[in-house]
Enzyme design. Structure first.
Site, PDB file in Angstrom:
ATOM      1  N   ASP A  88       5.981  -0.046 -14.592  1.00 40.57           N
ATOM      2  CA  ASP A  88       7.310   0.796 -14.495  1.00 40.57           C
ATOM      3  C   ASP A  88       7.763   0.964 -15.871  1.00 40.57           C
ATOM      4  O   ASP A  88       8.497   0.380 -16.560  1.00 40.57           O
ATOM      5  CB  ASP A  88       8.464   0.177 -13.666  1.00 40.57           C
TER       6      ASP A  88
ATOM      7  N   ASN B  40       9.914   3.763 -16.871  1.00 38.71           N
ATOM      8  CA  ASN B  40      11.371   4.137 -16.900  1.00 38.71           C
ATOM      9  C   ASN B  40      12.309   3.655 -16.181  1.00 38.71           C
ATOM     10  O   ASN B  40      13.486   3.923 -15.910  1.00 38.71           O
ATOM     11  CB  ASN B  40      11.242   5.706 -16.680  1.00 38.71           C
TER      12      ASN B  40
ATOM     13  N   ASP C  11      13.131   2.979 -13.229  1.00 30.49           N
ATOM     14  CA  ASP C  11      13.390   3.091 -11.585  1.00 30.49           C
ATOM     15  C   ASP C  11      12.955   2.364 -10.526  1.00 30.49           C
ATOM     16  O   ASP C  11      13.201   2.690  -9.405  1.00 30.49           O
ATOM     17  CB  ASP C  11      13.161   4.531 -11.431  1.00 30.49           C
TER      18      ASP C  11
ATOM     19  N   ASP D 208       4.449   3.651 -12.613  1.00 23.06           N
ATOM     20  CA  ASP D 208       4.179   5.168 -12.984  1.00 23.06           C
ATOM     21  C   ASP D 208       3.242   5.277 -14.273  1.00 23.06           C
ATOM     22  O   ASP D 208       2.687   4.471 -14.711  1.00 23.06           O
ATOM     23  CB  ASP D 208       5.575   5.878 -13.714  1.00 23.06           C
TER      24      ASP D 208
ATOM     25  N   ASP E 148      -8.613   8.596  -6.503  1.00 21.74           N
ATOM     26  CA  ASP E 148      -8.524   8.363  -4.927  1.00 21.74           C
ATOM     27  C   ASP E 148      -8.613   9.810  -4.506  1.00 21.74           C
ATOM     28  O   ASP E 148      -7.986  10.767  -4.762  1.00 21.74           O
ATOM     29  CB  ASP E 148      -7.529   7.439  -4.655  1.00 21.74           C
TER      30      ASP E 148
ATOM     31  N   ASP F  28     -11.160   7.933   0.144  1.00 19.81           N
ATOM     32  CA  ASP F  28     -10.549   7.220   1.451  1.00 19.81           C
ATOM     33  C   ASP F  28     -11.177   7.615   2.833  1.00 19.81           C
ATOM     34  O   ASP F  28     -11.230   8.796   3.097  1.00 19.81           O
ATOM     35  CB  ASP F  28      -9.080   7.735   1.546  1.00 19.81           C
TER      36      ASP F  28
ATOM     37  N   GLU G 297     -14.899   4.817   1.031  1.00 22.43           N
ATOM     38  CA  GLU G 297     -14.513   3.702   1.867  1.00 22.43           C
ATOM     39  C   GLU G 297     -15.138   4.083   3.342  1.00 22.43           C
ATOM     40  O   GLU G 297     -14.790   4.857   3.929  1.00 22.43           O
ATOM     41  CB  GLU G 297     -12.902   3.836   1.951  1.00 22.43           C
TER      42      GLU G 297
ATOM     43  N   HIS H  35      -5.874  -2.914  -2.508  1.00 21.55           N
ATOM     44  CA  HIS H  35      -4.585  -2.848  -2.105  1.00 21.55           C
ATOM     45  C   HIS H  35      -4.290  -2.900  -0.545  1.00 21.55           C
ATOM     46  O   HIS H  35      -3.176  -2.891   0.057  1.00 21.55           O
ATOM     47  CB  HIS H  35      -3.978  -1.453  -2.556  1.00 21.55           C
ATOM     48  N   ASP H  36      -5.320  -3.011   0.137  1.00 24.74           N
ATOM     49  CA  ASP H  36      -5.353  -3.382   1.626  1.00 24.74           C
ATOM     50  C   ASP H  36      -5.559  -4.576   2.077  1.00 24.74           C
ATOM     51  O   ASP H  36      -5.662  -4.785   3.514  1.00 24.74           O
ATOM     52  CB  ASP H  36      -6.273  -2.450   2.530  1.00 24.74           C
TER      53      ASP H  36
HETATM   54  C1  GLC Z   1      -7.457   3.736   3.516  1.00 33.01           C
HETATM   55  C2  GLC Z   1      -6.655   3.133   2.432  1.00 33.01           C
HETATM   56  C3  GLC Z   1      -4.986   2.715   3.098  1.00 33.01           C
HETATM   57  C4  GLC Z   1      -4.540   3.838   3.797  1.00 33.01           C
HETATM   58  C5  GLC Z   1      -5.423   4.394   4.876  1.00 33.01           C
HETATM   59  C6  GLC Z   1      -4.910   5.861   5.359  1.00 33.01           C
HETATM   60  O1  GLC Z   1      -7.744   2.643   4.343  1.00 33.01           O
HETATM   61  O2  GLC Z   1      -7.038   2.336   1.607  1.00 33.01           O
HETATM   62  O3  GLC Z   1      -4.293   2.294   2.154  1.00 33.01           O
HETATM   63  O4  GLC Z   1      -3.380   3.363   4.486  1.00 33.01           O
HETATM   64  O5  GLC Z   1      -6.772   4.961   4.263  1.00 33.01           O
HETATM   65  O6  GLC Z   1      -5.204   6.542   4.202  1.00 33.01           O
HETATM   66 CA    CA Z   2       8.994   4.506 -12.852  1.00 31.18          CA
END
Ligand code: GLC
Ligand code: CA
Length: 557
Positions: free
Chosen positions: A23, A25, A27, A31, A100, A201, A257, A333-334
């Site tokens: 981050d 700035n 908040d 970013d 993405d 995605d 994915e 991230h999942d």
């Molecule tokens: C993919 C993404 C996930 C998101 C899902 C719906 O699995 O990696 O984070 O919630 O698609 O877009």
């Molecule tokens: Ca920020």
């Protein structure tokens, strides 16, 4: 058969989840300027490509995976000028950027959906999937990936729209050629800016069986949409069209994915003649421990076991060989944090097991992906109550399984969250030991993991024995040894209860890799009769005939 050489097979990708990276700035939200500031860190690590999780305008129901404008930057993350600056700065340091691409669905706040919803005769009606209900019920029994029916009733037009994810993520109708044109146009917009690829995605779900039949009943009382939406009837036709219209005009890394993808399907998506995508993310190994399809879906206290993980990854390694290219990942991230899931995050084993996992994965055939913080050995966090959770998947699951169906007590659900929730991966990047791990000068949107004073980048970058420097070494090895990229894969010791071992072969050389997945010293005769060069190990000395706890070794013969 010799694999065709391309830059993205030789690259190491680093995934950034912008909300949680840096981050700039104050908040509390990561970013784009924060990412630009931290490029020197990534250059030091030695990665080739950044994959940015979505940075487009979004109301953030699912942290940017619900897009309301594909050509604008999310306000929290900055401006288009910030993006252009990031792209230029990354390129100046020799780092590519992959975006993405979330086009299975849009936000319900996207102008297309707002128009679509207005009436049955809207020119945008057909951009989405609208159906009549059946006797006051949804059109079929499909369950959304985020709990509850996959259909949302819309009062004003007395129809339902399909959302395979949250109610605010309405599925696009790929049958409509105008929708496909829109997607190709927006992709071209980004390609013309000079980006280097797309991570697509849930791309395996864009084509739905147009009969929309009920799915097989799941124990939780809903139907499974997979047979009718995963690798659906026209998915390969659509991707070949996308390839012809957009991808083939640029030199891009593309990775789809593909939850639920089979080997046979993967061979089509990632076919080596390049008519669709470069590679796919399969999910079998990361789901080896969870309970998908149980009474409470994925929520479990279980962990994936070596036996299953090895069988799955070896199968992908051997069966795609020469026909399609693998992606390699433990984390994103999942997923919960890799070291907590596949390794051992107790203080005495964390670093050793993180290095062991990295060795095991990075020396396979395929393109490796590192998720932010994985290179530090960042761990799962602890959720004290629902108030600590941010993810729509967690909030919805709590509602369904704890409140509505009462299948799990709050305590058990929180323990499941500690084990497997996506928010484990989304706690802020741990930069240093200062307040909020140096992520923000403000209040972070999600709490930092309290272990940041011990686990952080500042401490690791200068420590030659750190997890960070081990990843750095692995990345450098891939860049100098073609055998790591292109060597064929041979599984070894496939019944061993503790050791994951394999060999790679290339131009007369063999690379032997053995990894002890346990905290015990275990027998392993693999190296005893071999002389060669040790490429990497997480131990300085070895015991002949044995592997020490979480020991990993790679020997080039
Ligand atoms: C993919 C993404 C996930 C998101 C899902 C719906 O699995 O990696 O984070 O919630 O698609 O877009
Ligand atoms: Ca920020």
């Amino acid at each position: 058969m010799e694999e065709k050489h391309t830059w993205w097979k030789e690259a190491v990708i680093y995934q950034i989840y912008p909300r949680s990276f840096m981050d700039a700035n104050g908040d509390g939200i990561g970013d784009l300027r924060g990412i630009t500031q931290r490029l020197p860190y990534l250059a030091r690590l030695g990665i080739d490509v950044i994959w940015l999780s979505p940075i487009y305008a979004s109301p953030n129901d699912d942290n940017g995976y619900d897009i309301s404008d594909y050509r604008a930057i999310m306000r929290d993350f900055g401006t288009m000028a910030d993006f252009d600056a990031l792209l230029a700065a990354a390129h100046a340091q020799g780092i590519k950027i992959v975006m993405d691409l979330v086009v299975n669905h849009t936000s319900d706040e996207h102008p297309w959906f707002i128009e679509s919803r207005k009436s049955r005769t809207s020119p945008y009606r057909d951009y989405y999937i609208w159906r009549d209900g059946k006797d006051g019920q949804p059109p079929n029994n499909w369950e959304s990936c985020f709990s509850g029916s996959a259909w949302q009733y819309d009062d004003s037009s007395d129809q339902y729209y399909l959302h395979l994810f949250s109610q605010k993520q309405a599925d696009l109708n790929w049958e409509n050629p105008r929708v496909r044109d829109e997607v190709y146009d927006l992709m071209t917009f980004w390609c013309d800016k000079g980006i280097d690829g797309f991570r697509m995605d849930v791309i395996s779900m864009i084509s739905k069986d147009q009969r929309f039949p009920d799915g097989p009943m799941k124990p939780d009382g809903y139907g499974d949409f997979s047979p009718y939406c995963i690798s659906g009837p026209r998915v390969h036709e659509f991707l070949q069209e996308m390839n012809e219209r957009v991808l083939s005009h640029y030199d891009l890394l593309t990775v789809g994915e593909a939850a639920g993808v089979t080997i046979d399907e993967a061979k089509k998506y990632a076919r080596s003649d390049g008519r669709e995508l470069g590679m796919v993310f399969q999910f079998e190994h990361v789901e080896a421990g969870n309970g998908r399809g149980s009474l409470v879906e994925k929520w479990t206290l279980g962990k994936p076991q070596l036996k299953n993980v090895r069988a799955i990854l070896n199968k992908w390694q051997t069966e795609l060989a020469g026909q399609a290219w693998n992606s390699l990942y433990w984390d994103n991230h999942d997923q919960p944090r890799a070291v907590s899931t596949f390794g051992n995050d107790a203080p005495e084993w964390r670093e050793l097991s993180a290095k062991m996992l990295a060795t095991c994965l990075h020396l396979m055939q395929g393109t490796p992906y590192i998720y932010q913080g994985e290179e530090l050995g960042m761990t799962n966090t602890h959720f004290r109550s629902l108030a600590d959770c941010r993810d729509v998947e967690e909030l919805n699951a709590w509602h369904q399984f704890v409140e509505e169906q009462k299948k799990l007590s709050p305590e058990t659900m929180l323990a499941c969250f500690d084990n497997i929730a996506r928010d484990n991966a989304r706690t802020p990047m741990q930069w240093d030991a200062s307040a909020n791990a140096g992520f923000t000068a403000g209040t972070p949107w999600i709490a930092v993991n309290p272990n940041y004073p011990a686990i952080n980048a500042a401490a690791e970058v200068n420590d030659p024995d750190s997890v960070f420097n081990y990843y750095r070494q692995l990345i450098a090895l891939r860049h100098t040894h073609a055998i790591i990229v292109y060597g064929t894969f041979e599984p070894l010791l496939t019944d061993d209860p503790a050791v994951y071992a394999y060999a790679r072969h290339y131009e007369g050389q063999t690379l032997y890799v053995a990894c002890n997945w346990t905290q015990d010293t275990v027998p392993c005769p693999l190296f005893d009769d071999k002389a060669g060069t040790e490429l990497i190990s997480n131990y300085k000395t070895h015991e002949s005939g044995y592997l020490q706890p979480y020991e990993a070794r790679a020997l080039l013969v």
